[in-house]
Write a protein that holds these residues in place. Structure first.
Motif, PDB file in Angstrom:
ATOM      1  N   PHE A  35      -4.215   9.908   2.964  1.00 19.88           N
ATOM      2  CA  PHE A  35      -4.787   8.665   3.483  1.00 19.88           C
ATOM      3  C   PHE A  35      -3.885   7.496   3.131  1.00 19.88           C
ATOM      4  N   PHE A  36      -3.856   6.511   4.011  1.00 18.09           N
ATOM      5  CA  PHE A  36      -3.150   5.269   3.733  1.00 18.09           C
ATOM      6  C   PHE A  36      -4.047   4.378   2.876  1.00 18.09           C
ATOM      7  N   THR A  37      -3.428   3.466   2.156  1.00 13.35           N
ATOM      8  CA  THR A  37      -4.174   2.578   1.270  1.00 13.35           C
ATOM      9  C   THR A  37      -3.714   1.135   1.471  1.00 13.35           C
ATOM     10  N   GLY A  38      -4.482   0.222   0.902  1.00 13.21           N
ATOM     11  CA  GLY A  38      -4.049  -1.156   0.765  1.00 13.21           C
ATOM     12  C   GLY A  38      -3.366  -1.318  -0.578  1.00 13.21           C
ATOM     13  N   PRO A  39      -3.064  -2.545  -0.980  1.00 11.48           N
ATOM     14  CA  PRO A  39      -2.401  -2.779  -2.275  1.00 11.48           C
ATOM     15  C   PRO A  39      -3.173  -2.242  -3.469  1.00 11.48           C
ATOM     16  N   ASP A  40      -4.490  -2.128  -3.357  1.00  9.69           N
ATOM     17  CA  ASP A  40      -5.281  -1.637  -4.493  1.00  9.69           C
ATOM     18  C   ASP A  40      -5.247  -0.119  -4.628  1.00  9.69           C
TER      19      ASP A  40
ATOM     20  N   GLY B 180       0.824  -1.195   0.000  1.00  7.47           N
ATOM     21  CA  GLY B 180       0.000   0.000   0.000  1.00  7.47           C
ATOM     22  C   GLY B 180       0.855   1.239   0.000  1.00  7.47           C
ATOM     23  N   SER B 181       0.220   2.375   0.239  1.00  6.40           N
ATOM     24  CA  SER B 181       0.946   3.646   0.211  1.00  6.40           C
ATOM     25  C   SER B 181       0.221   4.690   1.036  1.00  6.40           C
ATOM     26  N   LEU B 182       0.885   5.823   1.191  1.00  7.86           N
ATOM     27  CA  LEU B 182       0.271   7.010   1.777  1.00  7.86           C
ATOM     28  C   LEU B 182       0.062   7.986   0.640  1.00  7.86           C
ATOM     29  N   ARG B 183      -1.204   8.331   0.364  1.00  9.58           N
ATOM     30  CA  ARG B 183      -1.528   9.142  -0.808  1.00  9.58           C
ATOM     31  C   ARG B 183      -2.174  10.453  -0.408  1.00  9.58           C
ATOM     32  N   SER B 184      -1.672  11.544  -0.998  1.00  7.69           N
ATOM     33  CA  SER B 184      -2.321  12.839  -0.860  1.00  7.69           C
ATOM     34  C   SER B 184      -3.376  12.958  -1.946  1.00  7.69           C
ATOM     35  N   ARG B 185      -3.809  14.150  -2.202  1.00  5.23           N
ATOM     36  CA  ARG B 185      -4.881  14.334  -3.178  1.00  5.23           C
ATOM     37  C   ARG B 185      -4.512  13.829  -4.576  1.00  5.23           C
ATOM     38  N   ASP B 186      -3.242  14.028  -4.970  1.00  5.81           N
ATOM     39  CA  ASP B 186      -2.889  13.703  -6.357  1.00  5.81           C
ATOM     40  C   ASP B 186      -1.624  12.875  -6.526  1.00  5.81           C
ATOM     41  N   LYS B 187      -1.009  12.379  -5.426  1.00  5.22           N
ATOM     42  CA  LYS B 187       0.213  11.591  -5.597  1.00  5.22           C
ATOM     43  C   LYS B 187       0.489  10.732  -4.369  1.00  5.22           C
ATOM     44  N   ALA B 188       1.358   9.757  -4.568  1.00  2.00           N
ATOM     45  CA  ALA B 188       1.788   8.892  -3.473  1.00  2.00           C
ATOM     46  C   ALA B 188       2.960   9.548  -2.756  1.00  2.00           C
ATOM     47  N   LEU B 189       2.839   9.717  -1.447  1.00  2.00           N
ATOM     48  CA  LEU B 189       3.890  10.334  -0.649  1.00  2.00           C
ATOM     49  C   LEU B 189       4.884   9.304  -0.121  1.00  2.00           C
ATOM     50  N   GLU B 190       4.418   8.080   0.057  1.00  2.00           N
ATOM     51  CA  GLU B 190       5.256   7.033   0.615  1.00  2.00           C
ATOM     52  C   GLU B 190       4.668   5.683   0.204  1.00  2.00           C
ATOM     53  N   SER B 191       5.531   4.728  -0.074  1.00  2.00           N
ATOM     54  CA  SER B 191       5.079   3.394  -0.469  1.00  2.00           C
ATOM     55  C   SER B 191       5.579   2.361   0.528  1.00  2.00           C
ATOM     56  N   PHE B 192       4.817   1.276   0.667  1.00  2.00           N
ATOM     57  CA  PHE B 192       5.159   0.222   1.611  1.00  2.00           C
ATOM     58  C   PHE B 192       5.136  -1.118   0.883  1.00  2.00           C
TER      59      PHE B 192
ATOM     60  N   GLU C  12     -18.325  -6.329  12.494  1.00  2.00           N
ATOM     61  CA  GLU C  12     -19.009  -5.134  12.018  1.00  2.00           C
ATOM     62  C   GLU C  12     -18.062  -4.311  11.155  1.00  2.00           C
ATOM     63  N   ALA C  13     -18.604  -3.328  10.443  1.00  2.00           N
ATOM     64  CA  ALA C  13     -17.781  -2.438   9.624  1.00  2.00           C
ATOM     65  C   ALA C  13     -16.811  -1.670  10.508  1.00  2.00           C
ATOM     66  N   THR C  14     -15.628  -1.367   9.973  1.00  2.00           N
ATOM     67  CA  THR C  14     -14.627  -0.613  10.719  1.00  2.00           C
ATOM     68  C   THR C  14     -15.001   0.867  10.775  1.00  2.00           C
ATOM     69  N   PHE C  15     -14.170   1.656  11.439  1.00  2.00           N
ATOM     70  CA  PHE C  15     -14.461   3.086  11.592  1.00  2.00           C
ATOM     71  C   PHE C  15     -14.394   3.809  10.260  1.00  2.00           C
ATOM     72  N   GLY C  16     -13.359   3.503   9.461  1.00  2.00           N
ATOM     73  CA  GLY C  16     -13.271   4.096   8.137  1.00  2.00           C
ATOM     74  C   GLY C  16     -12.400   5.332   8.042  1.00  2.00           C
ATOM     75  N   HIS C  17     -11.257   5.323   8.716  1.00  2.00           N
ATOM     76  CA  HIS C  17     -10.344   6.473   8.606  1.00  2.00           C
ATOM     77  C   HIS C  17      -8.944   6.065   9.028  1.00  2.00           C
ATOM     78  N   SER C  18      -8.028   6.069   8.067  1.00  2.00           N
ATOM     79  CA  SER C  18      -6.621   5.833   8.359  1.00  2.00           C
ATOM     80  C   SER C  18      -5.832   6.870   7.580  1.00  2.00           C
ATOM     81  N   GLY C  19      -5.520   7.980   8.240  1.00  2.00           N
ATOM     82  CA  GLY C  19      -4.892   9.093   7.538  1.00  2.00           C
ATOM     83  C   GLY C  19      -3.771   9.726   8.341  1.00  2.00           C
ATOM     84  N   ARG C  20      -3.114  10.672   7.718  1.00  2.00           N
ATOM     85  CA  ARG C  20      -2.061  11.452   8.381  1.00  2.00           C
ATOM     86  C   ARG C  20      -2.482  12.908   8.381  1.00  2.00           C
ATOM     87  N   LYS C  21      -2.314  13.554   9.530  1.00  2.00           N
ATOM     88  CA  LYS C  21      -2.750  14.942   9.662  1.00  2.00           C
ATOM     89  C   LYS C  21      -1.593  15.921   9.467  1.00  2.00           C
ATOM     90  N   ARG C  22      -1.963  17.119   9.104  1.00  2.00           N
ATOM     91  CA  ARG C  22      -0.997  18.195   8.895  1.00  2.00           C
ATOM     92  C   ARG C  22      -1.452  19.425   9.666  1.00  2.00           C
TER      93      ARG C  22
END
Length: 403
Positions: free
Chosen positions: A346-351, A266-278, A320-330
Protein backbone atom coordinates in the motif's frame (compact mmCIF):
# COMPACT_ATOMS: atom_id res chain seq x y z
CA UNK A 1 -13.02 -23.28 -15.10
CA UNK A 2 -11.28 -26.44 -13.90
CA UNK A 3 -12.47 -29.65 -15.52
CA UNK A 4 -14.70 -31.85 -13.42
CA UNK A 5 -12.15 -34.64 -13.51
CA UNK A 6 -9.35 -32.38 -12.29
CA UNK A 7 -11.50 -30.95 -9.50
CA UNK A 8 -12.51 -34.44 -8.36
CA UNK A 9 -8.85 -35.47 -8.41
CA UNK A 10 -7.85 -32.43 -6.36
CA UNK A 11 -10.75 -33.01 -3.99
CA UNK A 12 -9.85 -36.68 -3.44
CA UNK A 13 -6.18 -35.84 -3.03
CA UNK A 14 -6.97 -33.22 -0.42
CA UNK A 15 -9.31 -35.62 1.34
CA UNK A 16 -6.56 -38.25 1.49
CA UNK A 17 -4.10 -35.76 2.90
CA UNK A 18 -6.58 -34.60 5.50
CA UNK A 19 -7.31 -38.19 6.52
CA UNK A 20 -3.61 -38.95 6.93
CA UNK A 21 -2.94 -35.93 9.13
CA UNK A 22 -6.49 -35.57 10.42
CA UNK A 23 -5.81 -36.74 13.96
CA UNK A 24 -2.92 -34.31 14.31
CA UNK A 25 -5.01 -31.45 12.97
CA UNK A 26 -7.95 -32.16 15.23
CA UNK A 27 -5.70 -32.45 18.24
CA UNK A 28 -3.97 -29.19 17.41
CA UNK A 29 -7.29 -27.49 16.85
CA UNK A 30 -8.67 -28.72 20.14
CA UNK A 31 -5.60 -27.54 21.99
CA UNK A 32 -5.78 -24.09 20.44
CA UNK A 33 -9.51 -23.84 21.04
CA UNK A 34 -8.88 -24.65 24.67
CA UNK A 35 -6.53 -21.71 25.15
CA UNK A 36 -8.80 -19.32 23.24
CA UNK A 37 -6.44 -18.78 20.31
CA UNK A 38 -7.29 -19.17 16.63
CA UNK A 39 -6.28 -22.05 14.38
CA UNK A 40 -6.42 -22.50 10.60
CA UNK A 41 -7.04 -26.21 10.98
CA UNK A 42 -10.58 -25.83 12.24
CA UNK A 43 -11.43 -23.70 9.20
CA UNK A 44 -10.10 -26.41 6.90
CA UNK A 45 -12.26 -28.96 8.65
CA UNK A 46 -15.34 -26.74 8.41
CA UNK A 47 -14.62 -26.10 4.71
CA UNK A 48 -14.54 -29.83 3.99
CA UNK A 49 -17.77 -30.27 5.94
CA UNK A 50 -19.55 -27.42 4.13
CA UNK A 51 -18.33 -28.62 0.73
CA UNK A 52 -19.67 -32.11 1.33
CA UNK A 53 -23.01 -30.97 2.77
CA UNK A 54 -23.66 -28.47 -0.01
CA UNK A 55 -22.92 -31.10 -2.64
CA UNK A 56 -25.46 -33.45 -1.05
CA UNK A 57 -28.13 -31.19 0.45
CA UNK A 58 -28.67 -28.36 -2.09
CA UNK A 59 -31.93 -28.64 -4.04
CA UNK A 60 -30.07 -28.94 -7.36
CA UNK A 61 -26.88 -30.96 -7.55
CA UNK A 62 -24.09 -28.37 -7.98
CA UNK A 63 -21.02 -28.88 -10.11
CA UNK A 64 -17.86 -29.44 -8.10
CA UNK A 65 -15.94 -27.10 -10.38
CA UNK A 66 -18.38 -24.26 -9.73
CA UNK A 67 -18.17 -24.81 -5.99
CA UNK A 68 -14.38 -24.81 -6.01
CA UNK A 69 -14.17 -21.74 -8.22
CA UNK A 70 -16.64 -19.95 -5.95
CA UNK A 71 -14.57 -20.91 -2.91
CA UNK A 72 -11.38 -19.57 -4.50
CA UNK A 73 -13.08 -16.34 -5.54
CA UNK A 74 -14.65 -15.93 -2.11
CA UNK A 75 -11.30 -16.33 -0.36
CA UNK A 76 -9.76 -13.57 -2.49
CA UNK A 77 -12.86 -11.37 -2.29
CA UNK A 78 -12.46 -11.32 1.48
CA UNK A 79 -9.18 -9.40 1.02
CA UNK A 80 -10.25 -6.34 -0.98
CA UNK A 81 -12.22 -5.52 -4.15
CA UNK A 82 -9.04 -5.39 -6.26
CA UNK A 83 -7.67 -8.87 -5.54
CA UNK A 84 -8.74 -11.56 -8.00
CA UNK A 85 -8.58 -15.29 -8.65
CA UNK A 86 -8.38 -16.08 -12.37
CA UNK A 87 -8.79 -19.74 -13.46
CA UNK A 88 -6.36 -21.14 -16.00
CA UNK A 89 -8.92 -21.11 -18.81
CA UNK A 90 -9.45 -17.35 -18.41
CA UNK A 91 -5.85 -16.19 -17.99
CA UNK A 92 -5.19 -15.24 -21.63
CA UNK A 93 -8.42 -13.26 -21.94
CA UNK A 94 -7.80 -11.57 -18.61
CA UNK A 95 -4.28 -10.49 -19.52
CA UNK A 96 -5.61 -8.94 -22.73
CA UNK A 97 -8.34 -7.10 -20.81
CA UNK A 98 -5.85 -6.01 -18.16
CA UNK A 99 -3.66 -4.41 -20.81
CA UNK A 100 -6.65 -2.36 -22.01
CA UNK A 101 -7.97 -1.48 -18.56
CA UNK A 102 -10.59 1.29 -18.62
CA UNK A 103 -9.27 2.95 -21.79
CA UNK A 104 -12.35 2.00 -23.84
CA UNK A 105 -15.10 2.36 -21.25
CA UNK A 106 -13.79 5.16 -19.05
CA UNK A 107 -15.08 3.68 -15.82
CA UNK A 108 -13.82 1.62 -12.93
CA UNK A 109 -16.14 -1.22 -11.90
CA UNK A 110 -15.65 -3.33 -8.77
CA UNK A 111 -17.72 -5.83 -6.80
CA UNK A 112 -18.66 -5.84 -3.14
CA UNK A 113 -20.46 -8.86 -1.70
CA UNK A 114 -21.36 -9.89 -5.23
CA UNK A 115 -22.76 -6.49 -6.24
CA UNK A 116 -21.07 -4.82 -9.23
CA UNK A 117 -20.92 -1.05 -8.91
CA UNK A 118 -19.29 1.92 -10.62
CA UNK A 119 -16.51 3.53 -8.57
CA UNK A 120 -15.66 6.37 -10.96
CA UNK A 121 -16.38 7.61 -14.50
CA UNK A 122 -13.98 9.77 -16.51
CA UNK A 123 -15.39 12.93 -18.03
CA UNK A 124 -16.05 12.65 -21.77
CA UNK A 125 -15.61 8.86 -21.79
CA UNK A 126 -18.04 6.36 -23.38
CA UNK A 127 -19.42 5.57 -19.91
CA UNK A 128 -19.98 9.27 -19.29
CA UNK A 129 -21.68 9.69 -22.66
CA UNK A 130 -23.95 6.74 -21.82
CA UNK A 131 -25.08 8.46 -18.62
CA UNK A 132 -23.35 6.16 -16.14
CA UNK A 133 -22.18 7.71 -12.87
CA UNK A 134 -20.23 6.70 -9.78
CA UNK A 135 -22.41 4.74 -7.40
CA UNK A 136 -24.51 3.12 -10.14
CA UNK A 137 -25.13 -0.59 -9.65
CA UNK A 138 -24.75 -2.77 -12.74
CA UNK A 139 -27.23 -5.60 -12.29
CA UNK A 140 -26.97 -7.06 -15.80
CA UNK A 141 -24.28 -6.93 -18.47
CA UNK A 142 -25.22 -8.39 -21.85
CA UNK A 143 -28.20 -10.06 -20.20
CA UNK A 144 -26.11 -11.89 -17.62
CA UNK A 145 -26.56 -11.17 -13.89
CA UNK A 146 -23.40 -9.54 -12.60
CA UNK A 147 -23.83 -11.27 -9.25
CA UNK A 148 -23.05 -14.54 -11.05
CA UNK A 149 -20.29 -13.05 -13.21
CA UNK A 150 -16.71 -12.97 -11.92
CA UNK A 151 -15.15 -9.50 -11.88
CA UNK A 152 -12.45 -10.51 -14.35
CA UNK A 153 -15.16 -11.38 -16.88
CA UNK A 154 -16.88 -8.02 -16.36
CA UNK A 155 -13.57 -6.27 -16.97
CA UNK A 156 -13.13 -8.38 -20.10
CA UNK A 157 -16.47 -7.24 -21.51
CA UNK A 158 -15.64 -3.59 -20.77
CA UNK A 159 -12.30 -3.97 -22.55
CA UNK A 160 -13.86 -5.11 -25.82
CA UNK A 161 -13.07 -3.79 -29.27
CA UNK A 162 -13.89 -0.14 -30.06
CA UNK A 163 -17.38 0.14 -31.49
CA UNK A 164 -18.74 -2.75 -29.43
CA UNK A 165 -22.17 -1.94 -27.99
CA UNK A 166 -22.74 -3.33 -24.51
CA UNK A 167 -26.21 -3.55 -23.01
CA UNK A 168 -26.29 -2.80 -19.30
CA UNK A 169 -29.09 -2.79 -16.76
CA UNK A 170 -28.41 -0.02 -14.25
CA UNK A 171 -29.88 0.48 -10.80
CA UNK A 172 -29.87 4.02 -9.42
CA UNK A 173 -31.95 5.29 -6.53
CA UNK A 174 -34.19 2.23 -6.78
CA UNK A 175 -34.88 2.72 -10.49
CA UNK A 176 -33.92 0.31 -13.27
CA UNK A 177 -32.74 1.62 -16.62
CA UNK A 178 -31.44 -0.10 -19.73
CA UNK A 179 -28.23 1.53 -20.93
CA UNK A 180 -26.28 1.03 -24.15
CA UNK A 181 -22.56 1.63 -23.75
CA UNK A 182 -20.51 1.94 -26.95
CA UNK A 183 -16.85 1.22 -26.31
CA UNK A 184 -14.27 3.42 -27.97
CA UNK A 185 -11.07 5.40 -27.65
CA UNK A 186 -11.46 8.86 -26.14
CA UNK A 187 -9.29 11.77 -25.15
CA UNK A 188 -8.61 11.88 -21.46
CA UNK A 189 -9.89 15.06 -19.80
CA UNK A 190 -7.35 17.80 -19.18
CA UNK A 191 -6.49 19.67 -16.00
CA UNK A 192 -8.79 22.70 -15.78
CA UNK A 193 -8.36 25.95 -13.84
CA UNK A 194 -11.54 27.98 -13.34
CA UNK A 195 -12.79 30.76 -11.13
CA UNK A 196 -15.79 30.44 -8.81
CA UNK A 197 -16.81 33.31 -6.55
CA UNK A 198 -13.36 34.80 -6.97
CA UNK A 199 -11.59 31.60 -5.88
CA UNK A 200 -9.47 29.49 -8.27
CA UNK A 201 -10.71 25.91 -8.62
CA UNK A 202 -8.30 23.33 -10.01
CA UNK A 203 -9.88 20.20 -11.42
CA UNK A 204 -7.38 17.33 -11.70
CA UNK A 205 -9.22 14.48 -13.50
CA UNK A 206 -6.43 11.90 -13.33
CA UNK A 207 -2.71 11.34 -12.83
CA UNK A 208 -1.11 10.52 -16.17
CA UNK A 209 1.74 11.70 -18.38
CA UNK A 210 1.40 15.45 -18.66
CA UNK A 211 -0.62 15.94 -15.48
CA UNK A 212 2.35 17.26 -13.52
CA UNK A 213 3.22 19.83 -16.20
CA UNK A 214 -0.42 20.94 -16.47
CA UNK A 215 -0.80 21.45 -12.72
CA UNK A 216 2.52 23.28 -12.57
CA UNK A 217 1.42 25.61 -15.39
CA UNK A 218 -1.87 26.28 -13.59
CA UNK A 219 0.00 27.31 -10.44
CA UNK A 220 2.21 29.61 -12.49
CA UNK A 221 -0.95 31.19 -13.88
CA UNK A 222 -2.05 31.97 -10.34
CA UNK A 223 1.26 33.53 -9.37
CA UNK A 224 1.78 35.67 -12.48
CA UNK A 225 -1.81 36.52 -13.41
CA UNK A 226 -3.79 35.83 -16.56
CA UNK A 227 -6.29 37.70 -18.66
CA UNK A 228 -8.61 34.73 -18.35
CA UNK A 229 -8.38 34.66 -14.56
CA UNK A 230 -7.69 38.24 -13.46
CA UNK A 231 -6.76 38.91 -9.87
CA UNK A 232 -6.59 35.32 -8.75
CA UNK A 233 -2.88 35.60 -7.95
CA UNK A 234 -3.81 37.81 -5.02
CA UNK A 235 -6.39 35.53 -3.45
CA UNK A 236 -3.95 33.17 -1.70
CA UNK A 237 -6.65 30.45 -1.85
CA UNK A 238 -7.04 27.34 -3.98
CA UNK A 239 -9.72 24.66 -4.19
CA UNK A 240 -8.63 21.32 -5.69
CA UNK A 241 -11.38 19.06 -7.03
CA UNK A 242 -10.56 15.33 -6.85
CA UNK A 243 -14.10 13.95 -6.79
CA UNK A 244 -14.58 10.81 -8.84
CA UNK A 245 -10.88 10.60 -9.70
CA UNK A 246 -9.65 7.00 -9.73
CA UNK A 247 -7.22 6.90 -12.63
CA UNK A 248 -3.50 7.26 -13.03
CA UNK A 249 -0.21 6.49 -11.34
CA UNK A 250 0.63 7.09 -7.70
CA UNK A 251 4.14 8.27 -8.63
CA UNK A 252 2.56 11.13 -10.60
CA UNK A 253 0.40 12.02 -7.60
CA UNK A 254 3.49 12.26 -5.38
CA UNK A 255 5.14 14.50 -7.98
CA UNK A 256 2.07 16.77 -8.03
CA UNK A 257 2.11 16.88 -4.23
CA UNK A 258 5.67 18.17 -4.47
CA UNK A 259 4.30 21.36 -6.06
CA UNK A 260 2.56 22.16 -2.76
CA UNK A 261 4.96 20.85 -0.13
CA UNK A 262 8.47 19.47 0.36
CA UNK A 263 10.32 16.81 2.32
CA UNK A 264 9.14 13.23 2.82
CA UNK A 265 5.90 12.59 0.98
CA UNK A 266 5.29 8.91 1.70
CA UNK A 267 6.24 5.43 0.58
CA UNK A 268 5.09 2.14 -0.86
CA UNK A 269 5.02 -0.39 1.99
CA UNK A 270 4.62 -4.15 1.95
CA UNK A 271 3.71 -6.12 5.03
CA UNK A 272 7.00 -5.49 6.84
CA UNK A 273 9.12 -2.96 4.90
CA UNK A 274 9.20 0.07 2.64
CA UNK A 275 9.66 -0.89 -1.01
CA UNK A 276 9.96 2.64 -2.36
CA UNK A 277 10.11 6.14 -0.87
CA UNK A 278 8.90 9.45 -2.29
CA UNK A 279 10.22 12.89 -1.39
CA UNK A 280 11.03 16.27 -2.89
CA UNK A 281 13.57 18.95 -2.06
CA UNK A 282 12.20 21.61 -4.38
CA UNK A 283 10.55 24.87 -3.38
CA UNK A 284 6.76 24.79 -3.46
CA UNK A 285 5.37 27.20 -6.09
CA UNK A 286 2.17 27.51 -4.07
CA UNK A 287 1.79 29.15 -0.69
CA UNK A 288 -1.70 29.76 0.54
CA UNK A 289 -4.88 28.19 1.85
CA UNK A 290 -5.97 24.87 0.35
CA UNK A 291 -9.21 22.91 0.36
CA UNK A 292 -9.69 19.59 -1.43
CA UNK A 293 -13.03 18.18 -2.62
CA UNK A 294 -13.33 14.40 -2.20
CA UNK A 295 -15.95 11.67 -2.41
CA UNK A 296 -16.37 7.90 -2.58
CA UNK A 297 -14.99 7.94 -6.14
CA UNK A 298 -11.68 9.46 -5.00
CA UNK A 299 -9.41 6.43 -5.16
CA UNK A 300 -5.84 5.31 -5.80
CA UNK A 301 -3.44 8.04 -6.92
CA UNK A 302 -5.95 10.74 -5.95
CA UNK A 303 -5.94 9.40 -2.38
CA UNK A 304 -2.15 9.75 -2.32
CA UNK A 305 -2.42 13.45 -3.12
CA UNK A 306 -5.22 13.89 -0.57
CA UNK A 307 -3.17 12.16 2.12
CA UNK A 308 -0.02 14.21 1.49
CA UNK A 309 -1.81 17.57 1.32
CA UNK A 310 -3.90 16.94 4.44
CA UNK A 311 -0.81 15.94 6.45
CA UNK A 312 1.67 18.58 5.28
CA UNK A 313 -0.25 21.70 4.20
CA UNK A 314 -3.22 21.65 6.59
CA UNK A 315 -5.47 21.40 3.56
CA UNK A 316 -9.14 21.04 4.52
CA UNK A 317 -10.92 18.01 3.05
CA UNK A 318 -14.51 18.71 2.01
CA UNK A 319 -17.16 16.25 0.85
CA UNK A 320 -17.49 12.53 1.56
CA UNK A 321 -15.04 9.84 2.65
CA UNK A 322 -12.76 8.50 -0.09
CA UNK A 323 -12.81 4.93 -1.40
CA UNK A 324 -9.96 3.82 0.84
CA UNK A 325 -7.53 1.86 -1.33
CA UNK A 326 -4.26 2.94 -2.90
CA UNK A 327 -2.13 -0.13 -3.48
CA UNK A 328 0.03 -2.05 -5.91
CA UNK A 329 -0.98 -5.49 -7.11
CA UNK A 330 1.14 -8.55 -7.75
CA UNK A 331 0.35 -11.42 -10.12
CA UNK A 332 1.13 -14.91 -8.82
CA UNK A 333 1.08 -18.03 -11.02
CA UNK A 334 -0.70 -21.09 -9.64
CA UNK A 335 0.30 -24.70 -10.18
CA UNK A 336 -2.72 -25.42 -12.40
CA UNK A 337 -2.02 -22.46 -14.72
CA UNK A 338 -4.38 -20.06 -12.99
CA UNK A 339 -3.43 -16.68 -11.56
CA UNK A 340 -3.83 -14.94 -8.25
CA UNK A 341 -3.72 -11.14 -8.37
CA UNK A 342 -3.40 -9.68 -4.89
CA UNK A 343 -2.56 -6.36 -3.33
CA UNK A 344 0.96 -6.83 -1.97
CA UNK A 345 1.75 -3.26 -0.88
CA UNK A 346 0.00 0.00 0.00
CA UNK A 347 1.04 3.58 -0.60
CA UNK A 348 1.24 5.93 2.37
CA UNK A 349 1.35 9.60 3.21
CA UNK A 350 4.20 11.19 5.20
CA UNK A 351 2.94 9.53 8.39
CA UNK A 352 3.62 6.09 6.82
CA UNK A 353 0.06 4.90 7.46
CA UNK A 354 -1.08 2.59 4.61
CA UNK A 355 -3.94 4.00 2.54
CA UNK A 356 -6.17 0.97 2.97
CA UNK A 357 -9.05 2.73 4.69
CA UNK A 358 -11.21 5.67 3.67
CA UNK A 359 -9.84 9.16 4.27
CA UNK A 360 -12.51 11.14 6.12
CA UNK A 361 -13.37 14.75 5.25
CA UNK A 362 -12.93 17.59 7.73
CA UNK A 363 -16.15 19.14 6.43
CA UNK A 364 -18.67 16.47 5.52
CA UNK A 365 -21.16 17.26 2.75
CA UNK A 366 -23.60 14.67 1.50
CA UNK A 367 -26.07 15.09 -1.32
CA UNK A 368 -29.35 13.23 -0.94
CA UNK A 369 -29.33 10.64 -3.76
CA UNK A 370 -32.88 11.43 -4.85
CA UNK A 371 -31.78 15.03 -5.51
CA UNK A 372 -28.62 14.15 -7.42
CA UNK A 373 -30.32 14.50 -10.80
CA UNK A 374 -32.74 17.27 -9.81
CA UNK A 375 -32.08 20.29 -12.04
CA UNK A 376 -33.83 22.57 -9.53
CA UNK A 377 -31.59 21.46 -6.66
CA UNK A 378 -28.47 23.35 -5.67
CA UNK A 379 -26.05 22.76 -8.54
CA UNK A 380 -23.01 21.68 -6.58
CA UNK A 381 -23.34 21.82 -2.79
CA UNK A 382 -19.91 20.26 -2.24
CA UNK A 383 -18.20 22.94 -4.35
CA UNK A 384 -20.20 25.68 -2.64
CA UNK A 385 -19.27 24.36 0.83
CA UNK A 386 -15.61 24.26 -0.15
CA UNK A 387 -15.79 27.85 -1.33
CA UNK A 388 -17.60 28.84 1.87
CA UNK A 389 -14.79 27.35 3.92
CA UNK A 390 -12.03 29.15 2.03
CA UNK A 391 -13.91 32.46 2.06
CA UNK A 392 -14.93 32.15 5.71
CA UNK A 393 -18.64 32.22 4.87
CA UNK A 394 -20.86 30.10 7.14
CA UNK A 395 -17.72 29.13 9.04
CA UNK A 396 -19.17 26.17 10.93
CA UNK A 397 -17.21 23.10 9.83
CA UNK A 398 -19.87 20.50 10.38
CA UNK A 399 -21.83 17.97 8.42
CA UNK A 400 -24.12 19.44 5.80
CA UNK A 401 -26.73 17.32 4.04
CA UNK A 402 -28.33 18.71 0.90
CA UNK A 403 -31.88 17.54 1.25
Amino acid sequence: MLSRGRVVFIFLSLTTVFLVIGSTMVAASNRQDDDGSDSPYKYMAVFMEVFGLVSKAYVDEPEDASLMAGAFEGAVDALDPFSLYIPATAVTAYEQARAVGSKRSGMLVLKDRGVAFVVAVEEGSPADEAGLEKGDILSLIEGRPTRETPLYEIHGVLAGKPGTVIKVERLRNGQKDDIELTLGEYERPAVVLEQHRGVPVLRVPGFYDGTLASVEESLRTLTRGSEGLPGLEQSGKLLIDLRGVAGGEESVAYAVAGLFTSGDLGSLRSRDKALESFSTDGDSPWEGDLAVLIDRGTQGAAEVLVSVLSQTTEATLVGEATFGHSGRKRMISLSDGGRLEVTHAFFTGPDQTPINEALDPDVRVRVAPWLADDEDAEKDPVLERGLDHLLGDGAEDEEKVAA
